[in-house]
Design a protein around this motif. Structure first.
Motif, short mmCIF file in Angstrom:
data_model
loop_
_atom_site.label_atom_id
_atom_site.label_comp_id
_atom_site.label_asym_id
_atom_site.label_seq_id
_atom_site.Cartn_x
_atom_site.Cartn_y
_atom_site.Cartn_z
N ALA A 1 -0.50 7.72 -4.37
CA ALA A 1 -0.53 6.88 -2.86
C ALA A 1 -1.73 6.69 -2.28
O ALA A 1 -2.58 7.04 -3.36
CB ALA A 1 -0.47 8.73 -1.95
N GLY A 2 -1.58 6.36 -1.16
CA GLY A 2 -2.86 4.79 -1.40
C GLY A 2 -3.25 3.71 -2.01
O GLY A 2 -4.64 2.97 -1.46
N ALA B 1 6.62 2.45 1.24
CA ALA B 1 5.17 1.62 0.59
C ALA B 1 5.13 0.53 1.93
O ALA B 1 6.25 0.40 3.27
CB ALA B 1 4.85 0.77 0.27
N GLY B 2 3.57 0.78 2.53
CA GLY B 2 3.71 -1.15 4.08
C GLY B 2 3.48 -1.95 3.08
O GLY B 2 2.50 -2.31 2.33
N ARG C 1 0.57 -1.30 -0.23
CA ARG C 1 0.01 0.36 0.06
C ARG C 1 0.83 1.25 0.01
O ARG C 1 1.73 1.51 0.60
CB ARG C 1 -0.64 -0.28 1.50
N ILE D 1 3.00 4.65 0.18
CA ILE D 1 2.37 5.77 1.43
C ILE D 1 1.82 7.40 0.65
O ILE D 1 1.68 7.83 1.40
CB ILE D 1 3.47 6.04 2.33
N ALA D 2 3.51 7.18 -0.69
CA ALA D 2 2.88 8.17 -1.44
C ALA D 2 3.03 8.25 -3.16
O ALA D 2 2.88 7.03 -3.11
CB ALA D 2 4.43 9.16 -1.40
N PRO E 1 7.50 -1.38 6.63
CA PRO E 1 7.98 -0.26 5.73
C PRO E 1 8.55 -0.80 4.57
O PRO E 1 9.59 -1.25 5.38
CB PRO E 1 8.06 1.02 6.12
N THR F 1 12.28 6.87 -6.43
CA THR F 1 11.43 5.97 -5.78
C THR F 1 12.44 4.47 -5.55
O THR F 1 12.63 4.41 -7.34
CB THR F 1 10.57 5.87 -5.64
N THR G 1 -2.64 0.56 -3.95
CA THR G 1 -2.85 -1.07 -3.24
C THR G 1 -2.01 -1.89 -5.02
O THR G 1 -2.52 -1.81 -5.79
CB THR G 1 -3.19 -1.74 -2.64
#
Length: 439
Positions: A384-385, A408-409, A374, A376-377, A420, A429, A387
């Motif tokens: 972001a958000g 991400a997590g 998921r 994070i950014a 994380p 990234t 999956t």
């Protein structure tokens, strides 16, 4: 012969890795192609290397069909497109039923595809060190799952005429046809390294090797019998879950150090109207300044760390690109974006320094499995958000984590949180996991 649609399809399955599935699959692909058929290959599950051999054997790009990482619509879309041929050979990963605990049909096992689409299985059984016992193994496969049809058996690594006769009689006595027997031959082994097979592009005399595989399988397996067991694969879907292109013009690192890109990802980018502009870091090439995103795939940068550290134009060009535009690295690409790589011999090589971590192959630790991330950014793999589903497979470990923010997590294939993952700094990234599709 011209291609027809849908293709007659079958799955090459086995009890485990190392049973000879890849040799049988690529040999059958080349044998059918030599017979004038339009042939396509597919790999069940996450694998970068086998699709390269499939492409070399058939003359057309391969595809991955992963029932855990890809939702059913995307699976159907990719399989339907690959089935525009006369024959589609789908190679299983590991054992036929090997996947992760998951909802029905989403385990990642090749058996999911057989069950969902009614594709028959050609079972490759390594009979070295056994004879009549092979029938017990074959019977177990035939009865294990009523939705998975074992249509025929190939006996692999047969030692002699007598050995073949004993194995064949035992399997045929339980009602399964034996469509071929391949003799034991160490020269047919594909070369390996720490992540599996050596890439097709690195294989010495690749075309001669595949031709030999084709000749061996044509002489050992009844091709007409295999075709008679195969069934038309008439499936469809949509590509809504495909990864979006990270830009309109994407600079893609592409050489022996950066080779792990899924064919379906590149095809999806192009389908969405993006242009892929390849460059070679090992040739000291920088990403094209006319591109609006840069992608560093996984691969084997640790085997070329000295050359990469000395590639001044590549590193300075990458840093200049990252100052204004997105750069994303997966696995090996993520390692190169960090400060340094320690190779297996303990020598440390400076890298791009666009992220703060240091990785090591001298202190190896295997990381393997499906990953659900998921974000994070915002990132080139999604907003972001979002999956994203994919997988992780590497022996590198982070020896110095740096202080970058995580990207991400992540959770494993069974949904267990792993914490994380990845890193982000400015336009840069990176992650150790390879993205396959949207969740």
């Amino acid at each position: 012969m011209s291609a027809t649609s849908p293709a007659r399809a079958f799955i090459v399955g086995a009890a485990r890795s190392g049973s000879g599935k890849t040799s049988v699959a690529i040999g059958l692909m080349r044998a059918f192609a030599r017979a004038g058929l339009v042939v396509r290959g597919a790999k069940a599950g996450p694998d970068y290397i086998d699709p390269g051999f499939h492409a070399a054997a058939t003359g057309a790009a391969g595809v991955n069909l992963d029932s855990w990482a890809m939702p059913p619509d995307l699976l159907g879309h990719l399989a339907g497109a690959q089935a525009r041929a006369d024959v589609l050979v789908i190679e299983s990963a590991m054992g036929l039923f090997d996947g992760v605990p998951a909802p029905p049909g989403r385990s990642g096992a090749a058996a999911d595809l057989a069950r969902a689409w009614g594709v028959p299985v050609l079972l490759v059984l390594d009979v070295s060190g056994q004879s009549q016992t092979v029938a017990a193994i074959a019977r177990g496969f035939a009865s294990h799952d009523a939705g998975v049809r074992i249509a025929g058996v190939v006996l692999n690594r047969v030692a002699s005429d007598r050995h073949e006769r004993l194995c064949r009689a035992a399997v045929e006595a339980i009602g399964l046809p034996v469509v071929g027997a391949v003799r034991r031959d160490p020269d047919m082994a594909l070369p390996e390294r720490h992540l599996g097979l050596v890439q097709a592009r690195e294989h010495p005399a690749l075309e001669a090797f595949i031709e030999r595989m084709g000749a061996v399988m044509a002489g050992s397996i009844d091709l007409d019998a295999v075709l008679s067991l195969a069934t038309p694969l008439d499936v469809a879907g949509d590509a809504a879950a495909a990864l979006p292109p990270p830009g309109q013009r994407i600079a893609l690192a592409d050489d022996a150090a950066f080779a792990f890109v899924y064919p379906h990802v590149l095809a999806g980018w192009r389908r969405a109207g993006a242009e892929v502009v390849r460059f070679s870091p090992l040739a000291d090439e920088a990403p094209d300044a006319g591109c609006d995103a840069c992608w560093l795939p996984g691969g084997y940068p640790e085997l070329h760390a000295g050359r990469l550290a000395a590639a001044g134009r590549f590193l300075s060009g990458l840093r200049a690109f990252a100052a204004t535009r997105p750069v994303h690295g997966e696995c090996g690409g993520f390692m190169v974006l960090g400060r340094a790589i320690e190779d297996a011999g303990g020598v440390t090589h400076p890298m791009a320094g666009l992220l703060g971590h240091v990785t090591s192959l001298a202190q190896r630790r295997m990381n393997l499995g499906y990953r659900e991330a998921r974000l994070i950014a915002d990132a080139p793999i999604g907003p972001a958000g979002a999956t994203v589903r994919g997988h992780e497979f590497h022996y590198a470990r982070v020896t110095m984590p740096g202080d970058d923010a995580p990207l991400a997590g992540i959770a494993d294939g069974e949904g267990r949180p792993l914490g994380p993952s990845g890193a982000r700094r400015g336009h840069v990234t990176g992650t150790f996991f390879h993205a396959i599709s949207r969740g």
